[in-house]
Design an enzyme around this catalytic site. Structure first.
Site, PDB file in Angstrom:
ATOM      1  N   GLY A 186       0.821  -1.205   0.000  1.00 28.20           N
ATOM      2  CA  GLY A 186       0.000   0.000   0.000  1.00 28.20           C
ATOM      3  C   GLY A 186       0.856   1.255   0.000  1.00 28.20           C
ATOM      4  O   GLY A 186       1.865   1.334   0.703  1.00 28.20           O
ATOM      5  N   ALA A 195      17.004   8.471  -0.359  1.00 34.39           N
ATOM      6  CA  ALA A 195      17.858   7.311  -0.631  1.00 34.39           C
ATOM      7  C   ALA A 195      18.718   7.545  -1.872  1.00 34.39           C
ATOM      8  O   ALA A 195      19.911   7.216  -1.891  1.00 34.39           O
ATOM      9  CB  ALA A 195      17.000   6.060  -0.792  1.00 34.39           C
ATOM     10  N   GLY A 248       5.642  -2.048   4.000  1.00 30.74           N
ATOM     11  CA  GLY A 248       5.172  -2.547   5.280  1.00 30.74           C
ATOM     12  C   GLY A 248       5.489  -4.014   5.487  1.00 30.74           C
ATOM     13  O   GLY A 248       6.465  -4.541   4.938  1.00 30.74           O
ATOM     14  N   ASN A 249       4.636  -4.705   6.233  1.00 30.57           N
ATOM     15  CA  ASN A 249       4.884  -6.098   6.588  1.00 30.57           C
ATOM     16  C   ASN A 249       5.083  -7.006   5.385  1.00 30.57           C
ATOM     17  O   ASN A 249       5.982  -7.843   5.362  1.00 30.57           O
ATOM     18  CB  ASN A 249       3.723  -6.636   7.440  1.00 30.57           C
ATOM     19  CG  ASN A 249       4.018  -6.540   8.923  1.00 30.57           C
ATOM     20  OD1 ASN A 249       5.162  -6.621   9.333  1.00 30.57           O
ATOM     21  ND2 ASN A 249       2.988  -6.356   9.724  1.00 30.57           N
ATOM     22  N   ASP A 298      -0.591   2.947   8.583  1.00 30.63           N
ATOM     23  CA  ASP A 298      -1.161   2.312   9.774  1.00 30.63           C
ATOM     24  C   ASP A 298      -0.309   2.476  11.032  1.00 30.63           C
ATOM     25  O   ASP A 298      -0.801   2.255  12.139  1.00 30.63           O
ATOM     26  CB  ASP A 298      -1.388   0.820   9.528  1.00 30.63           C
ATOM     27  CG  ASP A 298      -2.530   0.551   8.569  1.00 30.63           C
ATOM     28  OD1 ASP A 298      -3.363   1.455   8.375  1.00 30.63           O
ATOM     29  OD2 ASP A 298      -2.589  -0.561   8.007  1.00 30.63           O
ATOM     30  N   GLY A 333     -11.283  15.596  19.006  1.00 26.50           N
ATOM     31  CA  GLY A 333     -12.228  15.727  20.113  1.00 26.50           C
ATOM     32  C   GLY A 333     -13.383  14.748  20.044  1.00 26.50           C
ATOM     33  O   GLY A 333     -14.486  15.041  20.532  1.00 26.50           O
ATOM     34  N   SER A 390     -25.060  15.629  19.760  1.00 23.93           N
ATOM     35  CA  SER A 390     -24.209  15.158  18.662  1.00 23.93           C
ATOM     36  C   SER A 390     -22.972  14.462  19.222  1.00 23.93           C
ATOM     37  O   SER A 390     -22.452  14.847  20.273  1.00 23.93           O
ATOM     38  CB  SER A 390     -23.794  16.320  17.761  1.00 23.93           C
ATOM     39  OG  SER A 390     -22.911  17.191  18.435  1.00 23.93           O
TER      40      SER A 390
END
Length: 328
Positions: free
Chosen positions: A11, A23, A102-103, A128, A186, A216
């Site tokens: 992703g 890099a 990622g993983n 994430d 909030g 709300s």
């Protein structure tokens, strides 16, 4: 070491381009030839290598996405696919790899190193923020800011119509985006994968938290492994409290887009440099990360197998400011 290659996989995350740029520039600073592999592991298999000089990565630090593109490769999962990739690595004379992802990216890099001993140093690129070995991952801060902008706007209409909004954000296995977005926006609650969802807790909090002056609510829901999780939870609440006007907003892939924040640009730049200098120091099969503001290197196997716990300080902050725990 004379030649290195950089690739992005899995992703996309805002800041990947900033990491590529760092890099490449670090490589040239150290007199290396630098290549980019287009479309991740598929590009490695198909020999889609392009030489990158400093000019090739100018004016990309502010751009989202990845100029090297990203793709998930089924073929690389097979020994035959990885053999093809190794043949291309040899053909281009690549001595070391920089993997941004990622993983899944690091799982592939771990396999490849164990089979062919091509040194690889990774940089954590995922919104994430779920990778063990770094306090923050590239793209996380930008994603939270994207969520926050949406939460602020939804709060306006929620207040105007006295509605309860369930806002679904990304996070299959971790609630980092949800918790940080909830605190900064909030929100009244955050529902995250780290703790079992109990609809009765949510119902009771809404029942006791709704009054003539406060009708709300904003509830942030991490997507988890169940598609449409926020919609499912909203249905539960509507059945129990039919007087509430419940609405759902799923933010989806907008969280992955847009130019990276200043924090992500700096993080990506530090990590891009760290990957190249890690290779030059003889490191292999590790991810560069930042812990307590310092560069650290963590073995891929640890980033893959060890779970990064949710930050308890964030949970404590939410509880003390909101008068209730996010552990629902």
């Amino acid at each position: 070491m004379k030649k290195i290659a950089v690739y992005t996989s899995g992703g996309d995350a805002p800041g990947m381009n900033a990491c590529i740029r760092a890099a490449v520039r670090a490589g040239h600073y150290h007199n290396l030839e630098v290549y980019g592999i287009v479309r991740g592991y598929d590009g490695m298999i198909n020999g889609n290598f392009i030489e990158l000089d400093n000019r090739a990565v100018s004016n990309i630090i502010q751009k989202g996405g990845t100029i090297l593109k990203s793709a998930r490769s089924e073929e690389f999962r097979s020994p035959e696919g990885r053999r093809k990739a190794f043949d291309q690595i040899q053909k281009f004379g690549i001595d070391g790899l920089v993997a941004i992802g990622g993983n899944g990216t690091f799982t592939g890099a771990e396999l490849f190193y164990n089979e062919y001993q091509i040194p690889c140093v990774g940089a954590p690129g995922t919104i994430d923020n779920d990778l063990y070995g770094s306090d923050f991952t590239i793209g996380y801060d930008t994603a939270v800011n994207t969520c926050l902008a949406a939460i602020d706007k939804i709060r306006d209409t929620a207040d105007a119509h006295e509605r309860v909004f369930f806002i679904e954000v990304m996070g299959r296995d971790t609630g980092y985006i949800a918790v940080r977005s909830a605190i900064s926006g909030g929100a009244e609650m955050a529902i995250i994968p780290e703790f079992p969802y109990d609809k009765n807790v949510v119902i009771n909090r809404l029942k006791h938290g709704t009054s003539d002056t406060k009708a709300s609510h904003i509830i942030i829901v991490a997507e988890g492994h169940q598609e449409g999780r926020a919609s499912m939870i909203a249905r539960d609440i509507k059945e129990a409290l039919p007087q509430l006007d419940c609405r759902v907003t799923t933010l989806g892939h907008v969280q992955r887009g847009g130019g990276p924040s200043a924090a992500d640009r700096v993080l990506a730049s530090r990590l891009g440099l760290a990957t190249v200098e890690g290779l030059l120091e003889g490191r292999a099969n590790v991810m560069a990360g930042i812990i307590d503001h310092k560069v650290v290197y963590t073995p891929f196997i640890d980033t893959i197998t060890k779970r990064k716990p949710i930050n308890e300080d964030l949970l404590s902050l939410a509880e003390k400011l909101n008068g209730r725990s996010y552990k629902v």
